[in-house]
Scaffold this active site. Structure first.
Site, PDB file in Angstrom:
ATOM      1  N   GLY A  42       0.823  53.361   3.812  1.00  0.00           N
ATOM      2  CA  GLY A  42       1.486  52.863   5.024  1.00  0.00           C
ATOM      3  C   GLY A  42       2.509  53.806   5.616  1.00  0.00           C
ATOM      4  O   GLY A  42       3.284  53.404   6.481  1.00  0.00           O
ATOM      5  N   ASP A  74       1.163  55.230  15.332  1.00  0.00           N
ATOM      6  CA  ASP A  74       1.457  56.188  14.253  1.00  0.00           C
ATOM      7  C   ASP A  74       1.365  57.627  14.767  1.00  0.00           C
ATOM      8  O   ASP A  74       2.231  58.456  14.504  1.00  0.00           O
ATOM      9  CB  ASP A  74       0.456  56.040  13.096  1.00  0.00           C
ATOM     10  N   SER A  85      -2.403  59.705   7.437  1.00  0.00           N
ATOM     11  CA  SER A  85      -3.632  60.094   8.136  1.00  0.00           C
ATOM     12  C   SER A  85      -3.333  60.444   9.589  1.00  0.00           C
ATOM     13  O   SER A  85      -3.886  61.413  10.119  1.00  0.00           O
ATOM     14  CB  SER A  85      -4.702  59.012   8.028  1.00  0.00           C
ATOM     15  N   ALA A  86      -2.426  59.677  10.222  1.00  0.00           N
ATOM     16  CA  ALA A  86      -2.059  60.004  11.607  1.00  0.00           C
ATOM     17  C   ALA A  86      -1.379  61.372  11.660  1.00  0.00           C
ATOM     18  O   ALA A  86      -1.713  62.218  12.494  1.00  0.00           O
ATOM     19  CB  ALA A  86      -1.133  58.933  12.168  1.00  0.00           C
TER      20      ALA A  86
HETATM   21  O1  PMV Z   1      -1.745  51.513   8.356  1.00  0.00           O
HETATM   22  P1  PMV Z   1      -0.368  50.964   8.084  1.00  0.00           P
HETATM   23  O2  PMV Z   1      -0.176  50.552   6.676  1.00  0.00           O
HETATM   24  O3  PMV Z   1       0.711  51.837   8.615  1.00  0.00           O
HETATM   25  O4  PMV Z   1      -0.270  49.561   8.895  1.00  0.00           O
HETATM   26  C1  PMV Z   1      -0.545  49.451  10.232  1.00  0.00           C
HETATM   27  C2  PMV Z   1       0.278  48.379  10.875  1.00  0.00           C
HETATM   28  C3  PMV Z   1      -0.438  47.071  11.191  1.00  0.00           C
HETATM   29  O5  PMV Z   1       0.429  46.347  12.050  1.00  0.00           O
HETATM   30  C4  PMV Z   1      -0.678  46.268   9.942  1.00  0.00           C
HETATM   31  C5  PMV Z   1      -1.769  47.301  11.898  1.00  0.00           C
HETATM   32  C6  PMV Z   1      -1.657  47.871  13.285  1.00  0.00           C
HETATM   33  O6  PMV Z   1      -2.675  48.361  13.799  1.00  0.00           O
HETATM   34  O7  PMV Z   1      -0.605  47.831  13.929  1.00  0.00           O
END
Ligand code: PMV
Length: 324
Positions: free
Chosen positions: A112, A158, A116-117
């Site tokens: 989280g 992200d 990856s981004a």
């Molecule tokens: O991929 P993560 O763990 O950073 O989570 C993404 C955030 C969520 O709100 C769960 C999904 C989203 O697309 O916003």
């Protein structure tokens, strides 16, 4: 043929407020953190694309042929979006030669923190610094498309915060907005050690929402109020209030069933004196973040996390974003 080199780095991120509810239109608050993914690209004198990552994954792409050089089955999930990012940049910049791209990450994958981004942003940045030299927003647009291979409905937040740096708010209706904090935040990241699947957790929240429509609406409304109050607290530099709001946000996330495998670590942070602590990102394991009143307090929280057997990182907001 003359070989060329290009490098770039991009920060990881935390979600301070609003994860999951953002999928249904709520605002989220994100911050780039001072932990980076670095990409080094060099041209090859043939058309192969070779990607290596220090998380233990490497592969060669040659036309439609994929050869795994290092890592297990999951390596491809990590490498394909990066390959896609490289190809997009190559095509956009009309680049003919193949490439070798080496990635180094200061954050673990799949917990989280947006690795990856940041990898996609850094990959496009490195290739672009050989062949194009576009601005951050251009790099971001390409990276978002590749990142969608991981999570189809990704908002792109992200990639955006990684490319631009600093803090942002995001909602489906209002898009991205820069947020200027009054004071530096001392954050501690704890790693539960359990990887999560964002897609699966988003789907489990969708099921919860379908079964509990009225309750979900109430929780989402509360989440929105928390994010609005958090915006004010960030602008005013009121970290005590921010910590309280993080704890409230965590309770909402607990209600929608995404805090499993994180509760013990959250309690460790609170007992060590954190002003607030919550999951960051999809939850169900992954990373947690704690807000400390001071850097000294942050060091104490980090030490308690380590004493409980988990990894920890003291971080602050990265203001630089993509460097390429
Ligand atoms: O991929 P993560 O763990 O950073 O989570 C993404 C955030 C969520 O709100 C769960 C999904 C989203 O697309 O916003």
């Amino acid at each position: 043929m003359k070989l060329s080199l290009g490098t770039a780095s991009a920060p990881a991120k935390v979600i301070l407020f609003g994860e999951h509810f953002v999928v249904y239109g709520n605002p989220a608050i994100l911050a780039a953190i001072n932990k980076r993914v670095t990409a080094a690209a060099r041209t090859l004198d043939d058309s192969r694309i070779i990607i290596t990552s220090d998380i233990g994954a490497a592969a060669e792409y040659s036309g439609s042929k994929f050869t795994l050089l290092r890592g297990g089955k999951s390596a491809r999930t990590v490498l394909d979006p990066i390959y896609d990012a490289v190809k997009r940049c190559q095509r956009a910049n009309k680049m003919k030669s193949g490439l070798k791209l080496d990635l180094r990450s200061e954050v673990p994958y799949g917990i989280g923190l947006g690795s990856s981004a940041a990898s996609c942003v850094a990959a496009v940045g490195a290739v672009d610094s050989i062949s194009g030299r576009h601005g951050r927003r251009w790099v971001c647009e390409l990276a978002v498309k590749s990142e969608k291979m991981i999570h189809r409905n990704s908002s792109g937040a992200d990639c955006y915060v990684s490319a631009i740096g600093g803090m942002i708010t995001y909602s489906k209706k209002e898009g991205f907005r820069k947020l200027v904090p009054k004071r530096a935040l001392s954050l501690v990241v704890g790693n539960t050690g359990a990887r999560h699947s964002t897609g699966e957790l988003v789907a489990s929240v969708a099921r919860f929402r379908k079964r509990n429509m009225v309750l979900f609406r109430t929780l989402a409304k509360r989440a929105e109020e928390i994010s609005q109050k958090a915006l004010t607290a960030i602008r005013l530099g009121d970290v005590e209030q921010l910590g309280r709001l993080m704890n409230e946000n965590q309770l909402l996330l607990q209600n929608i069933g995404v805090t499993h495998r994180t509760n013990r670590l959250i309690n460790t942070c609170i007992r060590a004196g954190a002003l607030g602590a919550k999951i960051t990102g999809a939850g169900g394991g992954g990373a947690v973040i704690a807000l400390a009143a001071t850097r000294k307090q942050g060091a104490m929280i980090a030490a308690s996390i380590r004493a409980s057997g988990c990894e920890s990182m003291e971080v602050t907001v990265d203001m630089k974003g993509l460097i390429h």
